[in-house]
Motif scaffolding. Sequence first.
Motif, PDB file in Angstrom:
ATOM      1  N   PRO A 285       0.843  -1.193   0.000  1.00  0.00           N
ATOM      2  CA  PRO A 285       0.000   0.000   0.000  1.00  0.00           C
ATOM      3  C   PRO A 285       0.881   1.247   0.000  1.00  0.00           C
ATOM      4  N   CYS A 286       0.394   2.341  -0.613  1.00  0.00           N
ATOM      5  CA  CYS A 286       1.190   3.570  -0.638  1.00  0.00           C
ATOM      6  C   CYS A 286       0.758   4.489   0.494  1.00  0.00           C
ATOM      7  N   GLY A 287      -0.412   4.187   1.087  1.00  0.00           N
ATOM      8  CA  GLY A 287      -0.885   5.018   2.190  1.00  0.00           C
ATOM      9  C   GLY A 287      -1.720   6.193   1.714  1.00  0.00           C
ATOM     10  N   VAL A 288      -1.821   6.392   0.391  1.00  0.00           N
ATOM     11  CA  VAL A 288      -2.615   7.507  -0.142  1.00  0.00           C
ATOM     12  C   VAL A 288      -3.882   6.943  -0.797  1.00  0.00           C
ATOM     13  N   GLY A 289      -3.688   6.238  -1.918  1.00  0.00           N
ATOM     14  CA  GLY A 289      -4.836   5.615  -2.579  1.00  0.00           C
ATOM     15  C   GLY A 289      -5.111   4.251  -1.955  1.00  0.00           C
ATOM     16  N   SER A 290      -6.208   3.606  -2.405  1.00  0.00           N
ATOM     17  CA  SER A 290      -6.528   2.302  -1.816  1.00  0.00           C
ATOM     18  C   SER A 290      -5.741   1.187  -2.504  1.00  0.00           C
ATOM     19  N   GLY A 308      -9.832 -19.786 -16.641  1.00  0.00           N
ATOM     20  CA  GLY A 308      -8.591 -19.201 -17.151  1.00  0.00           C
ATOM     21  C   GLY A 308      -8.805 -18.027 -18.093  1.00  0.00           C
ATOM     22  N   ASN A 309     -10.057 -17.561 -18.230  1.00  0.00           N
ATOM     23  CA  ASN A 309     -10.305 -16.409 -19.110  1.00  0.00           C
ATOM     24  C   ASN A 309     -10.094 -15.105 -18.348  1.00  0.00           C
ATOM     25  N   PRO A 310      -9.482 -14.096 -19.010  1.00  0.00           N
ATOM     26  CA  PRO A 310      -9.225 -12.828 -18.315  1.00  0.00           C
ATOM     27  C   PRO A 310     -10.532 -12.158 -17.878  1.00  0.00           C
ATOM     28  N   VAL A 311     -10.523 -11.524 -16.699  1.00  0.00           N
ATOM     29  CA  VAL A 311     -11.709 -10.782 -16.254  1.00  0.00           C
ATOM     30  C   VAL A 311     -11.418  -9.291 -16.447  1.00  0.00           C
ATOM     31  N   PRO A 312     -12.469  -8.463 -16.624  1.00  0.00           N
ATOM     32  CA  PRO A 312     -12.236  -7.028 -16.837  1.00  0.00           C
ATOM     33  C   PRO A 312     -11.541  -6.381 -15.634  1.00  0.00           C
ATOM     34  N   ASP A 313     -10.828  -5.301 -15.915  1.00  0.00           N
ATOM     35  CA  ASP A 313     -10.167  -4.512 -14.881  1.00  0.00           C
ATOM     36  C   ASP A 313     -11.161  -4.172 -13.763  1.00  0.00           C
ATOM     37  N   GLY A 314     -10.757  -4.348 -12.519  1.00  0.00           N
ATOM     38  CA  GLY A 314     -11.640  -3.993 -11.410  1.00  0.00           C
ATOM     39  C   GLY A 314     -12.632  -5.092 -11.025  1.00  0.00           C
ATOM     40  N   THR A 315     -12.523  -6.271 -11.658  1.00  0.00           N
ATOM     41  CA  THR A 315     -13.443  -7.378 -11.334  1.00  0.00           C
ATOM     42  C   THR A 315     -12.654  -8.470 -10.623  1.00  0.00           C
ATOM     43  N   GLN A 316     -13.296  -9.116  -9.631  1.00  0.00           N
ATOM     44  CA  GLN A 316     -12.586 -10.175  -8.925  1.00  0.00           C
ATOM     45  C   GLN A 316     -12.487 -11.443  -9.773  1.00  0.00           C
ATOM     46  N   GLY A 317     -11.305 -12.049  -9.780  1.00  0.00           N
ATOM     47  CA  GLY A 317     -11.124 -13.311 -10.501  1.00  0.00           C
ATOM     48  C   GLY A 317     -11.095 -14.476  -9.532  1.00  0.00           C
ATOM     49  N   GLU A 318     -10.899 -15.673 -10.081  1.00  0.00           N
ATOM     50  CA  GLU A 318     -10.829 -16.874  -9.241  1.00  0.00           C
ATOM     51  C   GLU A 318      -9.380 -17.247  -8.950  1.00  0.00           C
ATOM     52  N   LYS A 319      -8.475 -16.848  -9.840  1.00  0.00           N
ATOM     53  CA  LYS A 319      -7.052 -17.092  -9.598  1.00  0.00           C
ATOM     54  C   LYS A 319      -6.238 -16.050 -10.361  1.00  0.00           C
ATOM     55  N   ILE A 320      -4.938 -16.054 -10.114  1.00  0.00           N
ATOM     56  CA  ILE A 320      -4.079 -15.140 -10.869  1.00  0.00           C
ATOM     57  C   ILE A 320      -2.992 -15.948 -11.569  1.00  0.00           C
ATOM     58  N   THR A 342      -8.737  -8.634  -7.007  1.00  0.00           N
ATOM     59  CA  THR A 342      -9.239  -7.596  -7.903  1.00  0.00           C
ATOM     60  C   THR A 342      -8.082  -6.632  -8.135  1.00  0.00           C
ATOM     61  N   ILE A 343      -7.830  -6.314  -9.392  1.00  0.00           N
ATOM     62  CA  ILE A 343      -6.729  -5.403  -9.712  1.00  0.00           C
ATOM     63  C   ILE A 343      -7.281  -4.224 -10.498  1.00  0.00           C
ATOM     64  N   THR A 344      -6.792  -3.019 -10.168  1.00  0.00           N
ATOM     65  CA  THR A 344      -7.161  -1.862 -10.989  1.00  0.00           C
ATOM     66  C   THR A 344      -5.908  -1.260 -11.618  1.00  0.00           C
ATOM     67  N   ARG A 345      -6.055  -0.822 -12.863  1.00  0.00           N
ATOM     68  CA  ARG A 345      -4.915  -0.213 -13.562  1.00  0.00           C
ATOM     69  C   ARG A 345      -5.025   1.318 -13.568  1.00  0.00           C
ATOM     70  N   GLU A 346      -6.037   1.851 -12.905  1.00  0.00           N
ATOM     71  CA  GLU A 346      -6.175   3.318 -12.820  1.00  0.00           C
ATOM     72  C   GLU A 346      -5.001   3.897 -12.047  1.00  0.00           C
ATOM     73  N   VAL A 347      -4.498   5.053 -12.519  1.00  0.00           N
ATOM     74  CA  VAL A 347      -3.390   5.689 -11.804  1.00  0.00           C
ATOM     75  C   VAL A 347      -3.866   6.087 -10.411  1.00  0.00           C
ATOM     76  N   CYS A 348      -3.027   5.807  -9.420  1.00  0.00           N
ATOM     77  CA  CYS A 348      -3.404   6.027  -8.013  1.00  0.00           C
ATOM     78  C   CYS A 348      -3.379   7.517  -7.659  1.00  0.00           C
ATOM     79  N   GLU A 349      -4.100   7.857  -6.601  1.00  0.00           N
ATOM     80  CA  GLU A 349      -4.086   9.250  -6.101  1.00  0.00           C
ATOM     81  C   GLU A 349      -2.683   9.705  -5.723  1.00  0.00           C
ATOM     82  N   CYS A 350      -1.812   8.762  -5.391  1.00  0.00           N
ATOM     83  CA  CYS A 350      -0.445   9.117  -4.989  1.00  0.00           C
ATOM     84  C   CYS A 350       0.400   9.464  -6.216  1.00  0.00           C
ATOM     85  N   GLY A 351      -0.146   9.275  -7.417  1.00  0.00           N
ATOM     86  CA  GLY A 351       0.573   9.621  -8.632  1.00  0.00           C
ATOM     87  C   GLY A 351       1.318   8.445  -9.242  1.00  0.00           C
TER      88      GLY A 351
END
Length: 460
Positions: A285-290, A308-320, A342-351
């Motif tokens: 964690p960076c302590g700024v964004g989540s 094994g199919n990719p899930v959209p950004d921000g959606t929970q998957g079953e494995k990585i 769940t992974i997001t690729r949005e740039v974090c508030e911390c920059g």
Amino acid sequence: MSNQTDLYTDLLGRQRTDYAKTMMLGARSIRWPQDRLAAHRQSKLRDLLSSAVSKSDFYRKRFDGIDVSSFTEADLPTLPTLTKSDMMDNFDDLVTDKRLTLAAMNKHLEHLDTDNYLFDRYRLVSTSGSTGARALLAYDWEEWCTFAAIATRWQSREVKELPPGHVTASFFAANPRHVSGALNSFFHNLPSDSGQTFLHLPASMPLVEIVGRLNEADPLVLSGYPSLVLLLAREALAGRLSIRPRLISTCGEQCGPDVLSAVHEAWGLGVYDYWGCTEGVYAFPCGVGSGMHIPDDSVVLEVVDANGNPVPDGTQGEKILLTVLYCKTQPLIRYEISDRMTITREVCECGCAHSRITNISGRSTTSFTYPNGTAIHWLGMMGIMLATDWVSESQVRQTSNGVEVRVTTRGLKDYDGLRSRFYTLLQKSGLTDPEVIVSEVSSLDRLWSGKLQQFVPLAS
Ligand SMILES: [Zn+2]
């Protein structure tokens, strides 16, 4: 013996110097924009694939026909995934240094009482992960420097705010076969030049002893498994632990709301929870964004569904699926890990443009509690399983006065040795004449997700 000790000290000193340089470079990549990270990953990915195809018999057959020179990250889903059993069953063909056979690695680990190198350059660690299947990992010199730098690049930012000379107390596995034991030895076996003092207490140490040592050392930083941090917060609330920590970090288990509220109540602090796995990645964690930042310059993490199919950004998957871009000795390309993320690729508030894990579940660990109050932490049991090389998968089930250890096996078996190690652990922890049953099974029961519950407490 003393020559060996000298050689180890010399190697450790040199590797730590190399680590410091790697760490500086890695820390700079925290500020890279997404396009620079993507270009860097692209080039590292081609490099990794080209090395795997030319030096690993396993990957040469597996990736037959792919054009490495034009391969892109977007093409990754066209490659087969790698399970832990694929890796372990084809070990000698998969590694790119032919000396690193499974037999040679098992032999080294079997005799590893304190931290040491294999062939003066490799560090080996063993894992049972969260699924109970044993795996071995070999890190070459530079690969270990990079792994250690990934494990520390964010933490050092937090620690900078604290006064020089403060004490950091950690309580993870102390076993040198375990990644936390190995990293701990790497950082703490030589004097620190950062002004910090480290106190490493094995997580398997009795709680009363840990409390006594912490009261003496008065650390400002605590770092350990959430289950232990919870016990320490309760000790503080009961008035037996008198320290005033300023930073608390946890890793290795699910950090639940019970831990967060106990820490807040005891010390008025939040918990800096991070994620990592023995196979080469930590996220912080960076302590700024989540969420926790993934080292996007060093690994590719694909979140996929059960098929094994990719899930959209921000959606929970079953494995990585993990591709470790910097490890060429034991290439892990689309390696399956059972964490639900769940992974997001949005740039974090911390920059910072590195992607973030915003939610994670699937790492559950359990202590066994018996009617006389004896508690057995999962770590002691896992330490035994890590040292047992003939077990491929295991599950430890609590019984009324002991455990039943179910195993699937390979090679020569030593049931008596395994039984006796569990007996000693249970007896030392407070059970009188504990029951230990070791049974071989053809397969282990799995949860609906396909995941194995490694430690199963008695239903209450
Ligand atoms: Zn951030």
